[in-house]
Design an enzyme around this catalytic site. Structure first.
Site, PDB file in Angstrom:
ATOM      1  N   PHE A  52       0.864  -1.187   0.000  1.00  0.00           N
ATOM      2  CA  PHE A  52       0.000   0.000   0.000  1.00  0.00           C
ATOM      3  C   PHE A  52       0.894   1.228   0.000  1.00  0.00           C
ATOM      4  O   PHE A  52       1.823   1.308   0.808  1.00  0.00           O
ATOM      5  CB  PHE A  52      -0.885   0.065   1.259  1.00  0.00           C
ATOM      6  CG  PHE A  52      -1.513   1.425   1.442  1.00  0.00           C
ATOM      7  CD1 PHE A  52      -2.768   1.685   0.927  1.00  0.00           C
ATOM      8  CD2 PHE A  52      -0.828   2.458   2.072  1.00  0.00           C
ATOM      9  CE1 PHE A  52      -3.331   2.959   1.058  1.00  0.00           C
ATOM     10  CE2 PHE A  52      -1.391   3.736   2.200  1.00  0.00           C
ATOM     11  CZ  PHE A  52      -2.644   3.979   1.697  1.00  0.00           C
ATOM     12  N   GLU A  53       0.594   2.163  -0.875  1.00  0.00           N
ATOM     13  CA  GLU A  53       1.262   3.463  -0.828  1.00  0.00           C
ATOM     14  C   GLU A  53       0.339   4.467  -1.483  1.00  0.00           C
ATOM     15  O   GLU A  53      -0.274   4.151  -2.509  1.00  0.00           O
ATOM     16  CB  GLU A  53       2.554   3.473  -1.669  1.00  0.00           C
ATOM     17  CG  GLU A  53       3.760   2.787  -1.087  1.00  0.00           C
ATOM     18  CD  GLU A  53       4.956   2.784  -2.058  1.00  0.00           C
ATOM     19  OE1 GLU A  53       4.764   2.755  -3.278  1.00  0.00           O
ATOM     20  OE2 GLU A  53       6.090   2.811  -1.557  1.00  0.00           O
TER      21      GLU A  53
END
Ligand SMILES: Nc1nc2c(ncn2[C@@H]2O[C@H](COP(=O)(O)OP(=O)(O)OP(=O)(O)O)[C@@H](O)[C@H]2O)c(=O)[nH]1
Ligand SMILES: *[C@@H]1O[C@H](CO)[C@@H](O)[C@H](O)[C@H]1NC(C)=O
Ligand SMILES: *[C@@H]1O[C@H](CO)[C@@H](O)[C@H](O)[C@H]1NC(C)=O
Ligand SMILES: [Mg+2]
Length: 394
Positions: free
Chosen positions: A280-281
Site C-alpha cells: 500500500f502506498e
C-alpha cells in the site's frame, strides 16, 4: 416373487418421478405443482402490521454516489501478471466499493508482458475510472550490464538452500527493482502527480469518505503508509551500508527534520530494519521523479543489492522517505483499514469502526503488536496512541 414385485414397484415410482421432473422442467409457468404460492399482496400487508420498526437510518445515510468537487491529478497503479487477474479483481472491487466509486480515479496497470484480453476485460469492467495498460520496457526489467549474472545466480542458489522467501526468484528481484526505481517513470505514469498502489488480494475494511489524494496535497504530504514492520534481515545485509554511503555523497538531499529515528536507534549508525509496507502506498510521483530520489535509486542500483541480495522495494522506499522527506511530509493513514497477507490494519476504537462501516475484526489489528514499527513512528512524531491500544498488544 415378492422381491421382483418390489423391484417393479421401484421402477414404476422412478418413472413417475422422472415424469414429474420432466413436467416441472418444461413447464413455462413459475409455479411448482403441490407447492402453495403465497399471495404476495396479502402476506406483505399482514406482516407489516406485526413487524417491529426497523433501526432508524438517520445517522447512517450512505455517502453520495459521486463525491462533489474537483478531482486531483491522480491514478491507481498496479503491477501484475495476466495470471493475477482474479486476485486483482478482488482488490479492485474493494477499492471501488470503499472509495473509488465516489471519485472515479483512473487505474494504470503495468506488466513485463503484454496484458491479455481477459485481463483487460475483467479489470476495465470493475473500475469506475479510465483504465490504461502498459508494457514495461525491457531495460527496466532485466539485469543491468554491471551485474555479474553468475554471482547473482550463486546468491539465488544459496538463498534457495536457506529457504529465504522468494530468495531464488529472478522475477521477484526484477519486480522489486522496478517498483523501487521505474514504475513512476513509465510513460503512462508521467500523466499524473499522485499514485495509490494496489496489489492483488488486498482488502479495504472501512468506507473512505474523503479524497485521500486531496488530503495529501492540502496537507503537503509526499508519502504515506498504513502498516510498518521489521524487514527480513537476510534479504538486505548491505542495504544500510549503501544508504549511508549515499547520505555521505549527497548530504544536500537529506532533510533536516527527517524520520531517521524510525530507521535507526543509534542516530543512523545501524538500521533497525523498520520499514513501511509498500504494497500500500499513496504518494507523490514528482517526489519519486526528483533528482534526490533518482540519485538515491541509482546509487543503490549500482551497488547491486537488488540482485546480489534481495532488496525489497519496501525498505528502499522507506529509507528514502525517512531520510529525504521532512517528517511532516509523511502520513500514517489510520482511516484506511487494510489487509495484505498476513497483516491487518484495523483502526483502534469502536466508534470509528461503526461510523465507517468497517468489517475488520479489531483482534486482527497489527498496529500495537511486537513486530509492528508503528509505535516508533508515533513516538518520533509525538503522536498520542488511540484509547484502548493496550488491549490490542498481544
Ligand atoms: N508483471 C509482473 N508482475 C509481478 C511479477 N511478480 C510480482 N508482480 C506483481 O508485483 C507485486 C508484488 O508481488 P507479490 O507477489 O504480491 O509480492 P509480495 O507482496 O512481496 O508477496 P505476496 O503478496 O505475499 O506473494 C504484485 O502486484 C504482483 O502482482 C512478475 O513477474 N510480473
Ligand atoms: C432513511 O433514509 C432515507 C434516505 O436518506 C430518508 O429519505 C428516510 O426519511 C430515512 N428514514 C428514516 C426513518 O429516517
Ligand atoms: C498531471 O501531472 C503531471 C506530472 O506532474 C503533469 O505532467 C500533467 O500536466 C498534469 N496534468 C494535469 C491535467 O494537470
Ligand atoms: Mg503482494
Amino acid at each position: 416373487m415378492a422381491g421382483s414385485q418390489r423391484y417393479i414397484r421401484y421402477i414404476v415410482i422412478a418413472i413417475a418421478f422422472l415424469g414429474l421432473l420432466f413436467y416441472i422442467s418444461t413447464s413455462s409457468t413459475t409455479t411448482v405443482p403441490g407447492i402453495p404460492v403465497k399471495d404476495s399482496a396479502s402476506s406483505s400487508s399482514s406482516s407489516s402490521s406485526t413487524l417491529q420498526p426497523t433501526t432508524p437510518n438517520d445517522s447512517k445515510s450512505l455517502p453520495p454516489a459521486t463525491a462533489p468537487g474537483e478531482r486531483m491529478n491522480a491514478t491507481f497503479v498496479t503491477l501484475a501478471r495476466n495470471s493475477d487477474v482474479w486476485e486483482i479483481a478482488r482488490s479492485i472491487r474493494q477499492v471501488e466499493d470503499r472509495f473509488n466509486k465516489k471519485y472515479n480515479y483512473d487505474w494504470v496497470f503495468l506488466n513485463d508482458a503484454e496484458f491479455d484480453d481477459q485481463f483487460k476485460k475483467v479489470t476495465s469492467a470493475l473500475t469506475s475510472g479510465n483504465t490504461k495498460y502498459g508494457k514495461i520496457p525491457k531495460e527496466h526489467w532485466s539485469f543491468p550490464e554491471w551485474i555479474d549474472v553468475d554471482k547473482a545466480a550463486k546468491v539465488r542458489e544459496d538463498m534457495r538452500e536457506k529457504k529465504i522467501i522468494y530468495g531464488d526468484s529472478v522475477s521477484y528481484r526484477h519486480m522489486c527493482r522496478y517498483e523501487s526505481g521505474f514504475f513512476f517513470r513509465h510513460p503512462l505514469m508521467l500523466d499524473y502527480e499522485w499514485y495509490w498502489r494496489v496489489e492483488p488480494s488486498i482488502e479495504l475494511f472501512c468506507d473512505i469518505n474523503y479524497d485521500t489524494f486531496k488530503f495529501m496535497a492540502d496537507n503537503k504530504k509526499k508519502y504515506s503508509f498504513v502498516l510498518s514492520l521489521y524487514e527480513y534481515v537476510e534479504t538486505i545485509p548491505t542495504l544500510w551500508d549503501s544508504a549511508k554511503a549515499f547520505m555521505k555523497e549527497h548530504p544536500e538531499h537529506i532533510a533536516k527534520d527527517n524520520s531517521m529515528a524510525f530507521l535507526s536507534d543509534d542516530g543512523g549508525n545501524t538500521y533497525n530494519h523498520c520499514h513501511f509496507w509498500s504494497n500500500f502506498e499513496i504518494g507523490n510521483l514528482n517526489w519519486l521523479r526528483s533528482k534526490a530520489y533518482i540519485d538515491y535509486f541509482n546509487k543503490l542500483d549500482r551497488d547491486g543489492g537488488f540482485f546480489y541480495e534481495r532488496w525489497g522495494d519496501a525498505p528502499v522506499h522507506s529509507i528514502a522517505a525517512a531520510i529525504m522527506l521532512p517528517k511532516d511530509e509523511m502520513h500514517f493513514f489510520n482511516d484506511i483499514a487494510y489487509y495484505h497477507v498476513p497483516f491487518t490494519h484495523c483502526p483502534t476504537g469502536e466508534q470509528y469502526r461503526m461510523d465507517h462501516k468497517c468489517h475488520c475484526n479489531p483482534k486482527d489489528n497489527f498496529d500495537w503488536q511486537g513486530y509492528s514499527c508503528l509505535t516508533r513512528y508515533f513516538d518520533l512524531n509525538d503522536m498520542k496512541k488511540p484509547e484502548g491500544y493496550e488491549k490490542e498488544q498481544s
